[in-house]
Design a protein around this motif. Structure first.
Motif, PDB file in Angstrom:
ATOM      1  N   PRO A  17       0.839  -1.215   0.000  1.00 58.99           N
ATOM      2  CA  PRO A  17       0.000   0.000   0.000  1.00 58.99           C
ATOM      3  C   PRO A  17       0.863   1.250   0.000  1.00 58.99           C
ATOM      4  CG  PRO A  17      -0.014  -1.051   2.167  1.00 58.99           C
ATOM      5  CD  PRO A  17       0.706  -1.990   1.245  1.00 58.99           C
ATOM      6  N   LYS A  18       0.369   2.282  -0.672  1.00 55.16           N
ATOM      7  CA  LYS A  18       1.156   3.507  -0.815  1.00 55.16           C
ATOM      8  C   LYS A  18       0.265   4.732  -0.611  1.00 55.16           C
ATOM      9  CE  LYS A  18       3.648   1.172  -4.527  1.00 55.16           C
ATOM     10  NZ  LYS A  18       2.684   0.067  -4.595  1.00 55.16           N
ATOM     11  N   CYS A  19       0.914   5.863  -0.335  1.00 54.49           N
ATOM     12  CA  CYS A  19       0.194   7.143  -0.342  1.00 54.49           C
ATOM     13  C   CYS A  19       0.838   8.058  -1.367  1.00 54.49           C
ATOM     14  CB  CYS A  19       0.170   7.833   0.987  1.00 54.49           C
ATOM     15  SG  CYS A  19       1.301   7.448   2.192  1.00 54.49           S
ATOM     16  N   GLU A  20      -0.010   8.845  -2.011  1.00 55.48           N
ATOM     17  CA  GLU A  20       0.419   9.852  -2.989  1.00 55.48           C
ATOM     18  C   GLU A  20       0.272  11.208  -2.313  1.00 55.48           C
ATOM     19  OE1 GLU A  20       1.892  10.876  -6.187  1.00 55.48           O
ATOM     20  OE2 GLU A  20       0.335   9.720  -7.203  1.00 55.48           O
ATOM     21  N   LEU A  21       1.401  11.911  -2.137  1.00 57.37           N
ATOM     22  CA  LEU A  21       1.369  13.144  -1.359  1.00 57.37           C
ATOM     23  C   LEU A  21       1.675  14.390  -2.172  1.00 57.37           C
ATOM     24  CD1 LEU A  21       3.108  11.924   1.929  1.00 57.37           C
ATOM     25  CD2 LEU A  21       0.658  12.112   1.429  1.00 57.37           C
ATOM     26  N   HIS A  22       1.933  14.253  -3.448  1.00 56.30           N
ATOM     27  CA  HIS A  22       2.172  15.447  -4.269  1.00 56.30           C
ATOM     28  C   HIS A  22       1.680  15.197  -5.687  1.00 56.30           C
ATOM     29  CE1 HIS A  22       5.010  19.020  -5.318  1.00 56.30           C
ATOM     30  NE2 HIS A  22       3.875  19.065  -5.994  1.00 56.30           N
ATOM     31  N   VAL A  23       0.446  15.604  -5.935  1.00 57.59           N
ATOM     32  CA  VAL A  23      -0.108  15.543  -7.280  1.00 57.59           C
ATOM     33  C   VAL A  23      -1.145  16.658  -7.403  1.00 57.59           C
ATOM     34  CG1 VAL A  23      -1.861  13.842  -6.605  1.00 57.59           C
ATOM     35  CG2 VAL A  23      -1.235  14.075  -9.014  1.00 57.59           C
ATOM     36  N   HIS A  24      -1.165  17.331  -8.538  1.00 60.84           N
ATOM     37  CA  HIS A  24      -2.133  18.396  -8.782  1.00 60.84           C
ATOM     38  C   HIS A  24      -3.280  17.830  -9.612  1.00 60.84           C
ATOM     39  CE1 HIS A  24       0.276  21.931  -7.375  1.00 60.84           C
ATOM     40  NE2 HIS A  24       1.238  21.031  -7.503  1.00 60.84           N
ATOM     41  N   LEU A  25      -4.496  18.006  -9.130  1.00 59.74           N
ATOM     42  CA  LEU A  25      -5.653  17.439  -9.815  1.00 59.74           C
ATOM     43  C   LEU A  25      -5.701  17.882 -11.271  1.00 59.74           C
ATOM     44  CD1 LEU A  25      -8.323  15.865  -9.744  1.00 59.74           C
ATOM     45  CD2 LEU A  25      -9.442  17.977  -9.027  1.00 59.74           C
ATOM     46  N   GLU A  26      -5.492  19.161 -11.516  1.00 57.74           N
ATOM     47  CA  GLU A  26      -5.567  19.666 -12.882  1.00 57.74           C
ATOM     48  C   GLU A  26      -4.470  19.061 -13.764  1.00 57.74           C
ATOM     49  OE1 GLU A  26      -7.048  22.742  -9.922  1.00 57.74           O
ATOM     50  OE2 GLU A  26      -5.230  21.532 -10.150  1.00 57.74           O
ATOM     51  N   GLY A  27      -3.382  18.637 -13.142  1.00 56.97           N
ATOM     52  CA  GLY A  27      -2.294  18.023 -13.894  1.00 56.97           C
ATOM     53  C   GLY A  27      -2.488  16.551 -14.200  1.00 56.97           C
ATOM     54  N   THR A  28      -3.547  15.954 -13.657  1.00 59.17           N
ATOM     55  CA  THR A  28      -3.817  14.532 -13.945  1.00 59.17           C
ATOM     56  C   THR A  28      -4.675  14.352 -15.188  1.00 59.17           C
ATOM     57  OG1 THR A  28      -5.870  14.408 -12.630  1.00 59.17           O
ATOM     58  CG2 THR A  28      -3.780  14.051 -11.455  1.00 59.17           C
ATOM     59  N   VAL A  29      -5.131  15.457 -15.773  1.00 60.08           N
ATOM     60  CA  VAL A  29      -6.025  15.378 -16.933  1.00 60.08           C
ATOM     61  C   VAL A  29      -5.261  14.857 -18.156  1.00 60.08           C
ATOM     62  CG1 VAL A  29      -7.488  16.729 -18.492  1.00 60.08           C
ATOM     63  CG2 VAL A  29      -7.427  17.273 -16.052  1.00 60.08           C
ATOM     64  N   HIS A 109     -12.221  11.032  -9.900  1.00 59.68           N
ATOM     65  CA  HIS A 109     -12.550   9.617 -10.072  1.00 59.68           C
ATOM     66  C   HIS A 109     -11.619   8.946 -11.086  1.00 59.68           C
ATOM     67  CE1 HIS A 109     -15.254   6.172 -11.281  1.00 59.68           C
ATOM     68  NE2 HIS A 109     -15.221   6.070  -9.976  1.00 59.68           N
ATOM     69  N   LYS A 110     -11.320   9.631 -12.191  1.00 54.37           N
ATOM     70  CA  LYS A 110     -10.429   9.058 -13.199  1.00 54.37           C
ATOM     71  C   LYS A 110      -9.009   8.935 -12.662  1.00 54.37           C
ATOM     72  CE  LYS A 110     -13.149  10.335 -17.222  1.00 54.37           C
ATOM     73  NZ  LYS A 110     -13.281  11.162 -18.431  1.00 54.37           N
ATOM     74  N   TYR A 111      -8.588   9.906 -11.861  1.00 47.90           N
ATOM     75  CA  TYR A 111      -7.278   9.793 -11.208  1.00 47.90           C
ATOM     76  C   TYR A 111      -7.245   8.560 -10.312  1.00 47.90           C
ATOM     77  CZ  TYR A 111      -3.958  10.474  -7.422  1.00 47.90           C
ATOM     78  OH  TYR A 111      -2.987  10.261  -6.473  1.00 47.90           O
ATOM     79  N   ALA A 112      -8.328   8.328  -9.557  1.00 48.04           N
ATOM     80  CA  ALA A 112      -8.396   7.176  -8.658  1.00 48.04           C
ATOM     81  C   ALA A 112      -8.290   5.872  -9.429  1.00 48.04           C
ATOM     82  CB  ALA A 112      -9.707   7.203  -7.865  1.00 48.04           C
ATOM     83  N   ARG A 113      -8.953   5.799 -10.568  1.00 53.04           N
ATOM     84  CA  ARG A 113      -8.899   4.594 -11.389  1.00 53.04           C
ATOM     85  C   ARG A 113      -7.479   4.299 -11.850  1.00 53.04           C
ATOM     86  NH1 ARG A 113     -13.080   1.151 -10.767  1.00 53.04           N
ATOM     87  NH2 ARG A 113     -15.096   2.148 -11.080  1.00 53.04           N
ATOM     88  N   ARG A 114      -6.722   5.357 -12.146  1.00 56.07           N
ATOM     89  CA  ARG A 114      -5.361   5.157 -12.634  1.00 56.07           C
ATOM     90  C   ARG A 114      -4.416   4.700 -11.529  1.00 56.07           C
ATOM     91  NH1 ARG A 114      -6.640   9.674 -15.847  1.00 56.07           N
ATOM     92  NH2 ARG A 114      -5.624  11.141 -14.444  1.00 56.07           N
ATOM     93  N   VAL A 115      -4.584   5.239 -10.314  1.00 54.83           N
ATOM     94  CA  VAL A 115      -3.626   4.909  -9.254  1.00 54.83           C
ATOM     95  C   VAL A 115      -4.013   3.651  -8.484  1.00 54.83           C
ATOM     96  CG1 VAL A 115      -2.967   7.312  -8.990  1.00 54.83           C
ATOM     97  CG2 VAL A 115      -4.747   6.370  -7.520  1.00 54.83           C
ATOM     98  N   GLU A 116      -5.252   3.202  -8.664  1.00 51.38           N
ATOM     99  CA  GLU A 116      -5.707   2.021  -7.932  1.00 51.38           C
ATOM    100  C   GLU A 116      -4.784   0.830  -8.168  1.00 51.38           C
ATOM    101  OE1 GLU A 116      -9.703  -0.834  -7.714  1.00 51.38           O
ATOM    102  OE2 GLU A 116      -9.294   0.427  -9.473  1.00 51.38           O
ATOM    103  N   GLY A 117      -4.385   0.635  -9.427  1.00 51.66           N
ATOM    104  CA  GLY A 117      -3.541  -0.506  -9.762  1.00 51.66           C
ATOM    105  C   GLY A 117      -2.126  -0.411  -9.233  1.00 51.66           C
ATOM    106  N   SER A 118      -1.736   0.771  -8.740  1.00 49.29           N
ATOM    107  CA  SER A 118      -0.382   0.952  -8.202  1.00 49.29           C
ATOM    108  C   SER A 118      -0.335   0.759  -6.694  1.00 49.29           C
ATOM    109  CB  SER A 118       0.129   2.360  -8.537  1.00 49.29           C
ATOM    110  OG  SER A 118       0.162   2.557  -9.928  1.00 49.29           O
ATOM    111  N   GLY A 119      -1.475   0.415  -6.095  1.00 47.50           N
ATOM    112  CA  GLY A 119      -1.498   0.167  -4.659  1.00 47.50           C
ATOM    113  C   GLY A 119      -1.715   1.405  -3.812  1.00 47.50           C
ATOM    114  N   VAL A 121      -3.531   3.840  -1.559  1.00 48.84           N
ATOM    115  CA  VAL A 121      -4.706   3.730  -0.690  1.00 48.84           C
ATOM    116  C   VAL A 121      -5.101   5.084  -0.106  1.00 48.84           C
ATOM    117  CG1 VAL A 121      -4.280   1.322  -0.098  1.00 48.84           C
ATOM    118  CG2 VAL A 121      -3.274   3.130   1.311  1.00 48.84           C
ATOM    119  N   TYR A 122      -4.186   6.066  -0.201  1.00 51.17           N
ATOM    120  CA  TYR A 122      -4.480   7.411   0.307  1.00 51.17           C
ATOM    121  C   TYR A 122      -3.733   8.424  -0.550  1.00 51.17           C
ATOM    122  CZ  TYR A 122      -4.519  11.570   3.260  1.00 51.17           C
ATOM    123  OH  TYR A 122      -4.680  12.855   3.730  1.00 51.17           O
TER     124      TYR A 122
END
Length: 211
Positions: A17-29, A109-119, A121-122
């Motif tokens: 399990p991992k946490c993502e602590l630096h990502v900009h929502l607008e940059g995930t498009v 939601h689309k960002y969540a779908r992409r990171v789900e497979g990388s483990g 969780v937060y």
């Protein structure tokens, strides 16, 4: 052998399990998401509005002409990024597609779908209230979209997310403080809501924002 070690390490880390602590929502498009959102809101995916003069110079031409390969044009724009300024130009172009609460919720939601497979969780995901406000998107609309995205992310993929409100370094600190106060006073923006958990800084880096 070293290559095999790193392949095994990647496989092992993928399961943790991992946490993502630096990502900009607008940059995930993604480019495809940006084009779809631009068409829905009748924007030019390459910047401007649906009434803008087209690349051919004819104001009557549609900006979404089927003969124009918008994907290729945007990919070239990304390849032309050479510094922070050119990066921010593209970042702001992609950000222009956010108009409604649903736009932000879908992006989360689309960002969540992409990171789900990388483990993951937060995640703590940054968003840019000043930029959206400058384009006429109300703070309440932003927060409603983020709250919907937070709920969908947790229920659909089991990933928890909170948000960081980022303010522009090059703008006056009092302007940021005013937005922060509005944020804290909003039912969805206060600390008890568990939606916005912190503030940050972004954009260009002058010495103006020392306070």
């Amino acid at each position: 052998r070293l290559g095999d070690f790193f392949l095994q390490l990647d496989s092992t880390m993928e399961k943790h399990p991992k946490c993502e602590l630096h990502v900009h929502l607008e940059g995930t498009v993604t480019i495809s998401d940006h084009i779809e959102r631009s068409k829905r809101h009748q924007h030019c995916a390459q910047g401007g509005s649906s009434s803008s003069i087209s690349p051919g110079g004819n104001e009557s031409e549609t900006i979404h002409d089927d003969h124009v390969d918008e994907t290729a044009i945007l990919e070239q724009r990304l390849r032309n990024v050479v510094d922070l300024v050119t990066f921010l130009d593209v970042f702001e172009m992609f950000m222009a597609g956010f108009e409604e609460a649903g736009d932000l919720a879908d992006a989360v939601h689309k960002y969540a779908r992409r990171v789900e497979g990388s483990g993951v969780v937060y995640a703590e995901v940054s968003f840019d209230p000043q930029a959206h406000l400058s384009r006429g998107v109300p703070l309440g609309t932003m927060l409603a979209g983020l709250a919907e995205g937070q709920l969908r992310m947790r229920e659909d993929v089991g990933v928890s997310v909170a948000f960081i409100a980022c303010f522009h370094r090059e703008k006056d600190g009092m302007a940021a403080l005013s937005i922060l106060e509005d944020l804290a006073a909003h039912p969805l923006g206060g600390s008890a809501a568990g939606l916005v958990v912190g503030i940050g800084l972004d954009n260009v880096e002058p010495e103006l924002f020392e306070e």
